[in-house]
Design a protein around this motif. Structure first.
Motif, PDB file in Angstrom:
ATOM      1  N   ARG A  77       0.837  -1.194   0.000  1.00  0.00           N
ATOM      2  CA  ARG A  77       0.000   0.000   0.000  1.00  0.00           C
ATOM      3  C   ARG A  77       0.871   1.242   0.000  1.00  0.00           C
ATOM      4  NH1 ARG A  77      -3.010   1.194   4.862  1.00  0.00           N
ATOM      5  NH2 ARG A  77      -2.869   3.317   4.183  1.00  0.00           N
ATOM      6  N   THR A  78       0.464   2.285  -0.695  1.00  0.00           N
ATOM      7  CA  THR A  78       1.204   3.541  -0.722  1.00  0.00           C
ATOM      8  C   THR A  78       0.835   4.364   0.497  1.00  0.00           C
ATOM      9  OG1 THR A  78       1.175   3.503  -3.135  1.00  0.00           O
ATOM     10  CG2 THR A  78       1.712   5.591  -2.096  1.00  0.00           C
ATOM     11  N   ASN A  79       1.838   4.894   1.155  1.00  0.00           N
ATOM     12  CA  ASN A  79       1.637   5.697   2.347  1.00  0.00           C
ATOM     13  C   ASN A  79       0.926   6.996   1.981  1.00  0.00           C
ATOM     14  OD1 ASN A  79       2.548   7.853   4.365  1.00  0.00           O
ATOM     15  ND2 ASN A  79       3.099   5.934   5.390  1.00  0.00           N
ATOM     16  N   GLY A  80      -0.107   7.348   2.722  1.00  0.00           N
ATOM     17  CA  GLY A  80      -0.889   8.557   2.442  1.00  0.00           C
ATOM     18  C   GLY A  80      -0.103   9.836   2.675  1.00  0.00           C
ATOM     19  N   LYS A  81       0.758   9.825   3.690  1.00  0.00           N
ATOM     20  CA  LYS A  81       1.556  11.017   3.964  1.00  0.00           C
ATOM     21  C   LYS A  81       2.580  11.256   2.853  1.00  0.00           C
ATOM     22  CE  LYS A  81       1.007  10.920   8.935  1.00  0.00           C
ATOM     23  NZ  LYS A  81       1.636  10.681  10.227  1.00  0.00           N
ATOM     24  N   ALA A  82       3.051  10.167   2.233  1.00  0.00           N
ATOM     25  CA  ALA A  82       3.988  10.314   1.121  1.00  0.00           C
ATOM     26  C   ALA A  82       3.303  10.990  -0.066  1.00  0.00           C
ATOM     27  CB  ALA A  82       4.541   8.952   0.706  1.00  0.00           C
ATOM     28  N   VAL A  83       2.079  10.608  -0.309  1.00  0.00           N
ATOM     29  CA  VAL A  83       1.318  11.249  -1.392  1.00  0.00           C
ATOM     30  C   VAL A  83       1.100  12.725  -1.064  1.00  0.00           C
ATOM     31  CG1 VAL A  83      -0.892  11.261  -2.612  1.00  0.00           C
ATOM     32  CG2 VAL A  83       0.186   9.094  -2.042  1.00  0.00           C
ATOM     33  N   GLY A  84       0.744  13.001   0.186  1.00  0.00           N
ATOM     34  CA  GLY A  84       0.559  14.390   0.597  1.00  0.00           C
ATOM     35  C   GLY A  84       1.833  15.205   0.465  1.00  0.00           C
ATOM     36  N   ALA A  85       2.976  14.602   0.810  1.00  0.00           N
ATOM     37  CA  ALA A  85       4.256  15.299   0.689  1.00  0.00           C
ATOM     38  C   ALA A  85       4.559  15.631  -0.768  1.00  0.00           C
ATOM     39  CB  ALA A  85       5.380  14.448   1.276  1.00  0.00           C
ATOM     40  N   ALA A  86       4.307  14.689  -1.658  1.00  0.00           N
ATOM     41  CA  ALA A  86       4.565  14.932  -3.078  1.00  0.00           C
ATOM     42  C   ALA A  86       3.646  16.022  -3.623  1.00  0.00           C
ATOM     43  CB  ALA A  86       4.396  13.636  -3.875  1.00  0.00           C
ATOM     44  N   ALA A 103       5.354  20.138   3.059  1.00  0.00           N
ATOM     45  CA  ALA A 103       5.954  19.062   2.270  1.00  0.00           C
ATOM     46  C   ALA A 103       7.115  18.424   3.019  1.00  0.00           C
ATOM     47  CB  ALA A 103       6.415  19.592   0.917  1.00  0.00           C
ATOM     48  N   VAL A 104       7.917  19.240   3.669  1.00  0.00           N
ATOM     49  CA  VAL A 104       9.057  18.715   4.430  1.00  0.00           C
ATOM     50  C   VAL A 104       8.569  17.899   5.625  1.00  0.00           C
ATOM     51  CG1 VAL A 104      11.013  19.393   5.882  1.00  0.00           C
ATOM     52  CG2 VAL A 104      10.630  20.538   3.698  1.00  0.00           C
ATOM     53  N   ILE A 105       7.609  18.418   6.357  1.00  0.00           N
ATOM     54  CA  ILE A 105       7.099  17.715   7.541  1.00  0.00           C
ATOM     55  C   ILE A 105       6.454  16.390   7.146  1.00  0.00           C
ATOM     56  CG2 ILE A 105       5.386  17.824   9.395  1.00  0.00           C
ATOM     57  CD1 ILE A 105       5.925  20.894   9.422  1.00  0.00           C
ATOM     58  N   LEU A 106       5.590  16.431   6.126  1.00  0.00           N
ATOM     59  CA  LEU A 106       4.926  15.193   5.671  1.00  0.00           C
ATOM     60  C   LEU A 106       5.937  14.197   5.098  1.00  0.00           C
ATOM     61  CD1 LEU A 106       1.695  16.570   3.981  1.00  0.00           C
ATOM     62  CD2 LEU A 106       1.823  15.160   6.022  1.00  0.00           C
ATOM     63  N   GLY A 107       6.942  14.704   4.393  1.00  0.00           N
ATOM     64  CA  GLY A 107       7.953  13.818   3.809  1.00  0.00           C
ATOM     65  C   GLY A 107       8.738  13.065   4.864  1.00  0.00           C
ATOM     66  N   HIS A 108       9.170  13.769   5.916  1.00  0.00           N
ATOM     67  CA  HIS A 108       9.915  13.098   6.990  1.00  0.00           C
ATOM     68  C   HIS A 108       9.025  12.101   7.747  1.00  0.00           C
ATOM     69  CE1 HIS A 108      13.830  14.933   6.789  1.00  0.00           C
ATOM     70  NE2 HIS A 108      13.302  16.152   6.694  1.00  0.00           N
ATOM     71  N   GLU A 113       7.423   6.310   8.696  1.00  0.00           N
ATOM     72  CA  GLU A 113       6.349   5.309   8.691  1.00  0.00           C
ATOM     73  C   GLU A 113       6.622   4.204   7.677  1.00  0.00           C
ATOM     74  OE1 GLU A 113       2.455   6.914   8.145  1.00  0.00           O
ATOM     75  OE2 GLU A 113       2.565   8.145   9.963  1.00  0.00           O
ATOM     76  N   ILE A 114       7.173   4.583   6.532  1.00  0.00           N
ATOM     77  CA  ILE A 114       7.467   3.589   5.490  1.00  0.00           C
ATOM     78  C   ILE A 114       8.522   2.609   5.975  1.00  0.00           C
ATOM     79  CG2 ILE A 114       8.550   3.330   3.220  1.00  0.00           C
ATOM     80  CD1 ILE A 114       7.018   5.890   2.388  1.00  0.00           C
ATOM     81  N   GLY A 123       9.543   7.021  -2.869  1.00  0.00           N
ATOM     82  CA  GLY A 123       9.893   7.989  -3.908  1.00  0.00           C
ATOM     83  C   GLY A 123       9.035   9.244  -3.826  1.00  0.00           C
ATOM     84  N   LEU A 124       7.759   9.066  -3.521  1.00  0.00           N
ATOM     85  CA  LEU A 124       6.874  10.224  -3.373  1.00  0.00           C
ATOM     86  C   LEU A 124       7.285  11.076  -2.175  1.00  0.00           C
ATOM     87  CD1 LEU A 124       3.434   8.498  -4.033  1.00  0.00           C
ATOM     88  CD2 LEU A 124       4.626  10.071  -5.543  1.00  0.00           C
ATOM     89  N   ALA A 125       7.632  10.406  -1.071  1.00  0.00           N
ATOM     90  CA  ALA A 125       8.060  11.139   0.118  1.00  0.00           C
ATOM     91  C   ALA A 125       9.343  11.907  -0.168  1.00  0.00           C
ATOM     92  CB  ALA A 125       8.254  10.179   1.286  1.00  0.00           C
TER      93      ALA A 125
END
Length: 154
Positions: A77-86, A103-108, A113-114, A123-125
């Motif tokens: 499953r793709t992490n939702g926060k990674a999608v939000g970061a992208a 984007a930085v906060i969601l990416g970290h 979590e991943i 990659g999205l994160a």
């Protein structure tokens, strides 16, 4: 047991197959087909096809099961926060860097979590992180330049 119409048709199909393979002569085939349509019991039909190798038409069985070895591996499953970061990272340009910090906060948060859960979307994160840091660095540079110009002119 009394023969049904479907039983007679199956017996005639076996007789046709035997005739097609050359196991029966035309005259014998015609006689057996006539007897098959006149038969009253399943036993009489069985005697008509007993010397033919094909026997009753086999019913199709269930589809063969594919071993798990040959099935494609399920995608994580793709992490939702990674999608939000992208998304926030990509929106940095039209929002003039306003979404860089989210984007930085969601990416970290997504990358941690991943690593913990094994979800997809690294990659999205990373895209969100890079674009967010570039936006943040760009705004820091602009604010520094404005401050320097303000001090020198001021």
């Amino acid at each position: 047991m009394l023969a049904a119409h479907a039983d007679r048709e199956r017996a005639v199909d076996v007789l046709r197959a035997g005739y097609g393979e050359g196991r029966l002569e035309k005259g014998e085939f015609d006689q057996r087909v006539a007897r098959a349509y006149a038969a009253r019991t399943v036993g009489e039909l069985a005697l008509l096809v007993a010397d033919l190798p094909m026997g009753p038409v086999p019913q199709p069985g269930p589809a063969p099961v594919v071993p798990r070895t040959f099935l494609p591996a399920p995608r994580p499953r793709t992490n939702g926060k990674a999608v939000g970061a992208a998304v926030c990272g990509l929106l940095c340009v039209p929002t003039f860097g306003l979404t860089g910090l989210p984007a930085v906060i969601l990416g970290h948060a997504a990358r941690s979590e991943i690593q913990r859960s094994g979800e997809g979307g690294d990659g999205l994160a990373m895209t969100g992180l890079v674009l967010g840091w570039l936006s943040t660095a760009g705004w820091a540079l602009v604010l520094t330049l404005v401050l320097v110009v303000g001090i020198t002119v001021g």
